[in-house]
Enzyme design. Structure first.
Site, mmCIF file in Angstrom:
data_model
loop_
_atom_site.group_PDB
_atom_site.id
_atom_site.type_symbol
_atom_site.label_atom_id
_atom_site.label_comp_id
_atom_site.label_asym_id
_atom_site.label_seq_id
_atom_site.Cartn_x
_atom_site.Cartn_y
_atom_site.Cartn_z
ATOM 1 N N LYS A 252 23.230 20.584 -9.444
ATOM 2 C CA LYS A 252 23.025 19.130 -9.494
ATOM 3 C C LYS A 252 23.312 18.489 -8.136
ATOM 4 C CE LYS A 252 26.264 16.407 -11.008
ATOM 5 N NZ LYS A 252 27.217 15.511 -11.651
ATOM 6 N N LYS B 82 35.435 20.377 -12.291
ATOM 7 C CA LYS B 82 36.186 19.692 -11.226
ATOM 8 C C LYS B 82 37.543 20.344 -11.008
ATOM 9 C CE LYS B 82 34.178 15.046 -11.324
ATOM 10 N NZ LYS B 82 34.414 13.622 -11.542
ATOM 11 N N LYS C 72 27.616 13.789 -5.152
ATOM 12 C CA LYS C 72 28.181 12.979 -4.067
ATOM 13 C C LYS C 72 29.186 13.765 -3.247
ATOM 14 C CE LYS C 72 28.948 9.379 -6.981
ATOM 15 N NZ LYS C 72 29.693 8.284 -7.516
#
Ligand code: AMP
Ligand code: TRP
Length: 337
Positions: free
Chosen positions: A202, A121, A205
Site C-alpha cells: 500500500k 505498525k 505516508k
C-alpha cells in the site's frame, strides 16, 4: 437510536492523521470521495492529531502542530465547501479522549490485539506505546460521538469501522441504546493505491517519508511527480490492460481511471498498442490536472493564517456542541459525572 429529527441527511464523519504529507492514495481512497458526495450528507471531517501521537518518535511537536493546519487546509483544497462542512482538529476538543476512556473500559483487549494495522505498525515501531494498541478505540470515539451513519475511508480502515460497530453494540447492550451504528463507505475504484516503487504494498505516508519515488504527495512539485511516475515499477509485457497485468501496471491504470472517471473499456482502447511510457505520460497529465487547483487553493487558504485559525476555532465549537451531548449521554448511562 433515533437521530435528531431536524436533520434528514445522513451524518458523514471521517479523518486523516496529520502525520507526514498526504499522498494521492489518501486523495483517491478518501478525500476526493468526501467532496464528491458532500451535498448529500451532513459532514464532519476531523484532523486526527491525537492519533498521530501514537508513534511519538515519528513526528516533532512543531511539525505536528503545523501539519494539522496543513491537513485541514488540504481537506478544503480537495473540494469541501467551507460554508457547509465542519473541519476541525481533534485535540481542540477534550471530548474525544474522554469518550475513548469510557469505551476503553467496555472494549475487550482481545479485540484490539487482533487488529491487523496494530500488528503491522507494532512490528515496525522501535517501541510500542499503549496508544498504538488503543488507537481503534479512539477512532470509535471519534465516530460514535457524532451519531455517524457513514464513514468514507480506504480499504485499510474497514476493520476499524467493523470494530467501531462492535464497540457500539457492546456499549448499547451494557448501558442502553446510546450510539448509532455506523457503516464504512469504501470506493469501488482506488480503495487501495499501491506504492509506485513497490506495487505489492500500500502507498503509505510513513514509507514515502524515507523513499522518494514511493508516493505522489499532494503538495509535490511537477518535477518530483514526473520523476516518481516515470520511474514507477511496471513489467516486461507490452499490452496495457487491466486483466492479467502486473501489480505495477494495474496500479497505474487504477489511478488513471480514478482520476479521469473513464471506463475500463475506454481506457484500454486508448492505450491499445502503446507502451507503458505513454500510459505514464497520460497519468502524469491527469495527476497534474488534478493537483494544480488543489495546490493553488491550499496556498490561498494557508496565506490567510488568521482566517484559518478563526475558522478552525469556530468549527471546533460547532463540533463540540454535538460531541458534548453524546458524551453526557455516555456519562449518564454509565453513572459518571
Ligand atoms: P492514513 O494515511 O492512514 O491517515 O489514511 C487516511 C485515509 O486515506 C483513510 O481513509 C485511508 O483508508 C486512506 N488511505 C490511506 N492510504 C491509502 C492508499 N494507499 N490507498 C487508498 N486509500 C488510502
Ligand atoms: N485510522 C484512520 C486512518 O489511519 C484515521 C481516523 C481516525 C479515522 N479517526 C477516524 C477515519 C474516524 C475515519 C473516522 O486512516
Amino acid at each position: 437510536m433515533k437521530k435528531d429529527q431536524a436533520s434528514k441527511k445522513p451524518r458523514v464523519f471521517s479523518g486523516v492523521q496529520p502525520s507526514h504529507d498526504l499522498h494521492i492514495g489518501n486523495y483517491i481512497g478518501a478525500l476526493r470521495n468526501w467532496a464528491l458526495k458532500q451535498h448529500l450528507s451532513d459532514n464532519i471531517f476531523c484532523v486526527v492529531d491525537l492519533h498521530a501521537l501514537t508513534l511519538p518518535e515519528d513526528i516533532k511537536p512543531e511539525v505536528l502542530r503545523e501539519n494539522s493546519r496543513k491537513v485541514a487546509a488540504l481537506y478544503y483544497a480537495c473540494g469541501l465547501d467551507i460554508e457547509t462542512n465542519i473541519v476541525f482538529i481533534q485535540s481542540h476538543l477534550h471530548e474525544h479522549a474522554e469518550a475513548a476512556w469510557i469505551l476503553n473500559c467496555t472494549t475487550p483487549l482481545g479485540w484490539l490485539q487482533r487488529m491487523t494495522q496494530f500488528k503491522a505498525k507494532s512490528e515496525q515501531a522501535a517501541s510500542i506505546g499503549m496508544g498504538l494498541l488503543d488507537y481503534p478505540v479512539l477512532q470509535a470515539a471519534d465516530i460514535l460521538l457524532y451519531d455517524t451513519d457513514e464513514v468514507p475511508v480506504g480499504e485499510d480502515q474497514r476493520q476499524h469501522i467493523e470494530l467501531t460497530r462492535d464497540i457500539a453494540i457492546r456499549f448499547n447492550n451494557l448501558f442502553g441504546e446510546t450510539f448509532v451504528l455506523p457503516k464504512a463507505v469504501i470506493p469501488e475504484e482506488g480503495a487501495k493505491v499501491m506504492g509506485l516503487d513497490e506495487p505489492e504494498a500500500k502507498m503509505s505516508k510513513s514509507v514515502a517519508r524515507n523513499r522518494p519515488g514511493h508516493a505522489i504527495n499532494l503538495l509535490d512539485n511537477e518535477k518530483t511527480i514526473k520523476k516518481a511516475i516515470m520511474s514507477a515499477v511496471t513489467d516486461s509485457e507490452k499490452e496495457t490492460r487491466f486483466e492479467h497485468a502486473s501489480a505495477g501496471v494495474i496500479n497505474l491504470l487504477t489511478m488513471y481511471r480514478a482520476l479521469t472517471h473513464e471506463s475500463r473499456d475506454a481506457i484500454e482502447a486508448r492505450f491499445e498498442g502503446k507502451g507503458y511510457g505513454f500510459l505514464k505520460k497520460e497519468l502524469l497529465g491527469a495527476v497534474l490536472e488534478t493537483l494544480k487547483p488543489i495546490q493553488s487553493k491550499f496556498n490561498e487558504i494557508m496565506a490567510d493564517r488568521d482566517g484559518l485559525e478563526r475558522l478552525l476555532a469556530k468549527n471546533a465549537d460547532a463540533a463540540r456542541e454535538i460531541a458534548a451531548k453524546t458524551l453526557s449521554k455516555m456519562k449518564e448511562a454509565t453513572g459518571l459525572g
